[in-house]
Design a protein around this motif. Structure first.
Motif, PDB file in Angstrom:
ATOM      1  N   HIS A  11       0.804  -1.218   0.000  1.00  0.00           N
ATOM      2  CA  HIS A  11       0.000   0.000   0.000  1.00  0.00           C
ATOM      3  C   HIS A  11       0.842   1.275   0.000  1.00  0.00           C
ATOM      4  O   HIS A  11       1.780   1.411   0.785  1.00  0.00           O
ATOM      5  N   ASN A  12       0.481   2.165  -0.896  1.00  0.00           N
ATOM      6  CA  ASN A  12       1.000   3.530  -0.887  1.00  0.00           C
ATOM      7  C   ASN A  12      -0.059   4.378  -0.193  1.00  0.00           C
ATOM      8  O   ASN A  12      -1.189   4.438  -0.671  1.00  0.00           O
ATOM      9  N   PRO A  13       0.225   5.040   0.929  1.00  0.00           N
ATOM     10  CA  PRO A  13       1.539   5.296   1.498  1.00  0.00           C
ATOM     11  C   PRO A  13       1.962   4.435   2.695  1.00  0.00           C
ATOM     12  O   PRO A  13       3.107   4.542   3.106  1.00  0.00           O
TER      13      PRO A  13
ATOM     14  N   LEU B 169       8.918   5.380 -18.316  1.00  0.00           N
ATOM     15  CA  LEU B 169       8.522   4.489 -19.415  1.00  0.00           C
ATOM     16  C   LEU B 169       7.004   4.477 -19.607  1.00  0.00           C
ATOM     17  O   LEU B 169       6.518   4.119 -20.671  1.00  0.00           O
ATOM     18  N   ARG B 170       6.269   4.847 -18.561  1.00  0.00           N
ATOM     19  CA  ARG B 170       4.802   4.848 -18.572  1.00  0.00           C
ATOM     20  C   ARG B 170       4.274   3.466 -18.960  1.00  0.00           C
ATOM     21  O   ARG B 170       3.406   3.339 -19.834  1.00  0.00           O
ATOM     22  N   SER B 171       4.845   2.439 -18.365  1.00  0.00           N
ATOM     23  CA  SER B 171       4.509   1.062 -18.722  1.00  0.00           C
ATOM     24  C   SER B 171       3.567   0.445 -17.681  1.00  0.00           C
ATOM     25  O   SER B 171       3.928   0.324 -16.508  1.00  0.00           O
TER      26      SER B 171
ATOM     27  N   LEU C 234       5.615  -0.979 -14.478  1.00  0.00           N
ATOM     28  CA  LEU C 234       7.058  -0.937 -14.198  1.00  0.00           C
ATOM     29  C   LEU C 234       7.501   0.321 -13.452  1.00  0.00           C
ATOM     30  O   LEU C 234       8.695   0.505 -13.227  1.00  0.00           O
ATOM     31  N   SER C 235       6.550   1.186 -13.051  1.00  0.00           N
ATOM     32  CA  SER C 235       6.956   2.487 -12.496  1.00  0.00           C
ATOM     33  C   SER C 235       7.638   2.401 -11.140  1.00  0.00           C
ATOM     34  O   SER C 235       8.551   3.178 -10.848  1.00  0.00           O
ATOM     35  N   LYS C 236       7.177   1.506 -10.277  1.00  0.00           N
ATOM     36  CA  LYS C 236       7.600   1.575  -8.870  1.00  0.00           C
ATOM     37  C   LYS C 236       8.627   0.503  -8.558  1.00  0.00           C
ATOM     38  O   LYS C 236       9.808   0.796  -8.381  1.00  0.00           O
ATOM     39  N   THR C 237       8.205  -0.758  -8.508  1.00  0.00           N
ATOM     40  CA  THR C 237       9.094  -1.864  -8.145  1.00  0.00           C
ATOM     41  C   THR C 237      10.316  -1.913  -9.066  1.00  0.00           C
ATOM     42  O   THR C 237      11.423  -2.254  -8.631  1.00  0.00           O
TER      43      THR C 237
ATOM     44  N   TYR D  80      -7.609  -4.313  -7.866  1.00  0.00           N
ATOM     45  CA  TYR D  80      -6.458  -4.529  -6.983  1.00  0.00           C
ATOM     46  C   TYR D  80      -5.218  -3.942  -7.654  1.00  0.00           C
ATOM     47  O   TYR D  80      -4.743  -4.458  -8.670  1.00  0.00           O
ATOM     48  N   ASP D  81      -4.707  -2.862  -7.069  1.00  0.00           N
ATOM     49  CA  ASP D  81      -3.549  -2.157  -7.629  1.00  0.00           C
ATOM     50  C   ASP D  81      -2.277  -2.795  -7.064  1.00  0.00           C
ATOM     51  O   ASP D  81      -2.013  -2.716  -5.857  1.00  0.00           O
ATOM     52  N   GLU D  82      -1.525  -3.434  -7.943  1.00  0.00           N
ATOM     53  CA  GLU D  82      -0.266  -4.109  -7.545  1.00  0.00           C
ATOM     54  C   GLU D  82       0.954  -3.383  -8.102  1.00  0.00           C
ATOM     55  O   GLU D  82       1.929  -3.999  -8.520  1.00  0.00           O
ATOM     56  N   MET D  83       0.889  -2.038  -8.115  1.00  0.00           N
ATOM     57  CA  MET D  83       2.014  -1.273  -8.690  1.00  0.00           C
ATOM     58  C   MET D  83       3.305  -1.476  -7.888  1.00  0.00           C
ATOM     59  O   MET D  83       4.393  -1.242  -8.396  1.00  0.00           O
ATOM     60  N   TYR D  84       3.167  -1.880  -6.614  1.00  0.00           N
ATOM     61  CA  TYR D  84       4.365  -2.080  -5.772  1.00  0.00           C
ATOM     62  C   TYR D  84       4.597  -3.574  -5.506  1.00  0.00           C
ATOM     63  O   TYR D  84       5.187  -3.955  -4.501  1.00  0.00           O
ATOM     64  N   PHE D  85       4.136  -4.383  -6.457  1.00  0.00           N
ATOM     65  CA  PHE D  85       4.191  -5.847  -6.301  1.00  0.00           C
ATOM     66  C   PHE D  85       5.621  -6.328  -6.057  1.00  0.00           C
ATOM     67  O   PHE D  85       6.584  -5.770  -6.589  1.00  0.00           O
TER      68      PHE D  85
HETATM   69  C1  LIG Z   1      -0.845   3.068  -5.930  1.00  0.00           C
HETATM   70  C2  LIG Z   1      -0.542   3.703  -7.256  1.00  0.00           C
HETATM   71  N1  LIG Z   1      -1.225   3.308  -8.332  1.00  0.00           N
HETATM   72  C3  LIG Z   1      -1.005   3.843  -9.539  1.00  0.00           C
HETATM   73  C4  LIG Z   1      -0.054   4.822  -9.717  1.00  0.00           C
HETATM   74  C5  LIG Z   1       0.139   5.397 -11.071  1.00  0.00           C
HETATM   75  O1  LIG Z   1       1.344   5.030 -11.649  1.00  0.00           O
HETATM   76  P1  LIG Z   1       1.960   5.883 -12.824  1.00  0.00           P
HETATM   77  O2  LIG Z   1       2.287   7.217 -12.239  1.00  0.00           O
HETATM   78  O3  LIG Z   1       3.175   5.184 -13.260  1.00  0.00           O
HETATM   79  O4  LIG Z   1       0.921   6.002 -13.898  1.00  0.00           O
HETATM   80  C6  LIG Z   1       0.677   5.282  -8.614  1.00  0.00           C
HETATM   81  C7  LIG Z   1       1.681   6.355  -8.748  1.00  0.00           C
HETATM   82  O5  LIG Z   1       2.128   6.962  -7.808  1.00  0.00           O
HETATM   83  C8  LIG Z   1       0.435   4.692  -7.350  1.00  0.00           C
HETATM   84  O6  LIG Z   1       1.109   5.055  -6.247  1.00  0.00           O
END
Ligand SMILES: Cc1ncc(COP(=O)(O)O)c(C=O)c1O
Length: 372
Positions: A162-164, A230-232, A221-224, A190-195
């Motif tokens: 989870h962010n934050p 790259l906006r992937s 690919l933005s976080k992990t 389910y947002d797994e951007m930090y998977f």
């Molecule tokens: C939980 C979460 N989901 C989605 C996004 C969006 O990712 P992006 O900025 O690469 O589009 C972010 C970006 O901070 C995020 O923290």
């Protein structure tokens, strides 16, 4: 139709490229195209030969196969490659919901994970599932979720890690969530951007895509993997009818992915474990600095150590974190992100743990604290 201000992005638009010491970024340390291609053993000349014509709307097949290979039971057919990760939140909100539906969303949260859904069904129809401040870490009550569900509920929106707060459910909690979704016939976004960023000592959990077919999973690919420029991003959607609805909305937003993004994503996926390890090593080393820092300032902060991901939510005992953060950015060029931008109170801020310059920025933060 108006939508709430995107507070986090306004905040970064104001400060990200003008404040030298940043302590609030959610992404991990990045790398150059050259470094990435070398790591993946792809010649730069291949990138030069890439055609800049239109691409396949869902992403090309080898790319979708490479993404699907990262999950058990998922095939290329289930993958929608996006124009950017955040596009996936917009598409899901539009495609899943009808007027009168209710949504349950986490709080605090990355703004889009609340605001987009409030925009579509009305703020009064989004119920908040709130984190609770435990003594040493953030907690989430999975029994409380049941009490938030009623016969109008259509969708639950979560983001783990989870962010934050850096919260990660246990496998038992994850199963409980998945069972609730199944029993009440809901959809789970389910947002797994930090998977795959479980910290040392935190048991990792599988992707929810492997557990529940009524889930829309957002990843990228933005976080992990440290590649936000790259906006992937992609969605995993196993339900065909829902996938078709989402694809229709995608035709109105990005149509098809950028060719350079597809090319570089294919390269990055070849070395994704290496990229993840690099990010985790940075986070673990920054966490040690953070532990020591907060141990030196017990009166000023309450440190709830994150379990996973690249961010933490820190309590600061000042009258207003917003006022403090703005003053510190102006006077010392040190940036923390007030939690008010994430729908939380004015006594917390987000700390970003993934950047190489974290240690230097933390020193500047401490110097500033000593002066005041
Ligand atoms: C939980 C979460 N989901 C989605 C996004 C969006 O990712 P992006 O900025 O690469 O589009 C972010 C970006 O901070 C995020 O923290």
């Amino acid at each position: 139709m108006k939508i709430a201000n995107f507070a986090t992005e306004y905040f970064f638009a104001k400060y990200e490229f003008s404040t030298p010491y940043q302590l609030c970024n959610s992404d991990c340390e990045t790398l150059s195209v050259d470094e990435l291609l070398k790591m993946a053993d792809v010649p730069l000349a291949d990138f030069g030969r890439l055609s800049l014509g239109y691409t396949e709307s869902l992403g090309n097949l080898p790319l979708r196969e490479a993404i699907a290979a990262g999950y058990k039971y998922i095939t290329a057919e289930d993958v929608i490659f996006l124009g950017s990760p955040i596009e996936g939140i917009y598409l899901a909100a539009r495609a899943i919901l009808e007027a009168g539906d209710e949504v349950i969303a986490l709080s605090p949260a990355y703004d889009a994970l609340v605001n987009m859904f409030e925009h579509v069904v009305g703020a009064e129809n989004v119920r908040k599932w709130c984190f609770k401040p435990g003594a040493s870490q953030w907690e989430l009550d999975f029994d409380e979720l049941e009490s938030l569900i009623n016969n109008k509920t259509r969708l639950i929106v979560v983001n783990f890690p989870h962010n934050p707060t850096g919260f990660l459910p246990t496998r038992t909690q994850l199963d409980q969530l998945v069972n609730s979704v199944y029993l009440h016939n809901l959809v789970l976004f389910y947002d797994e951007m930090y998977f795959d960023l479980a910290h040392q000592g935190t048991p990792s959990i599988p992707s929810v895509a492997e557990l529940n077919p009524r889930t829309v999973v957002l990843s990228g690919l933005s976080k992990t993997y440290g590649l936000p420029g790259l906006r992937s991003g992609w969605l995993i959607v196993q339900d065909k009818a829902l996938r078709d609805e989402i694809i229709n909305w995608k035709f109105y937003t990005s149509i098809c992915p950028p060719a350079p993004t597809e090319f570089l994503t294919t390269a990055a996926l070849k070395v994704k474990n290496q990229l993840r390890d690099r990010s985790l090593a940075q986070i673990e080393s920054n966490l040690k600095l953070a532990d020591a820092f907060f141990a030196r300032w017990p009166e000023l902060f309450t440190w709830r150590r994150p379990l996973a991901g690249s961010t933490a939510l820190v309590e600061m005992h000042v009258p207003s974190v917003e006022v403090f953060a703005e003053k510190m950015a102006r006077e010392a060029g040190v940036l923390i992100q007030p939690a008010t931008t994430l729908g939380w109170d004015d006594h917390h801020f987000r700390l970003g743990l993934g950047r190489a310059a974290f240690g230097a920025a933390l020193e500047k933060f401490e110097e500033y604290l000593k002066m005041h």
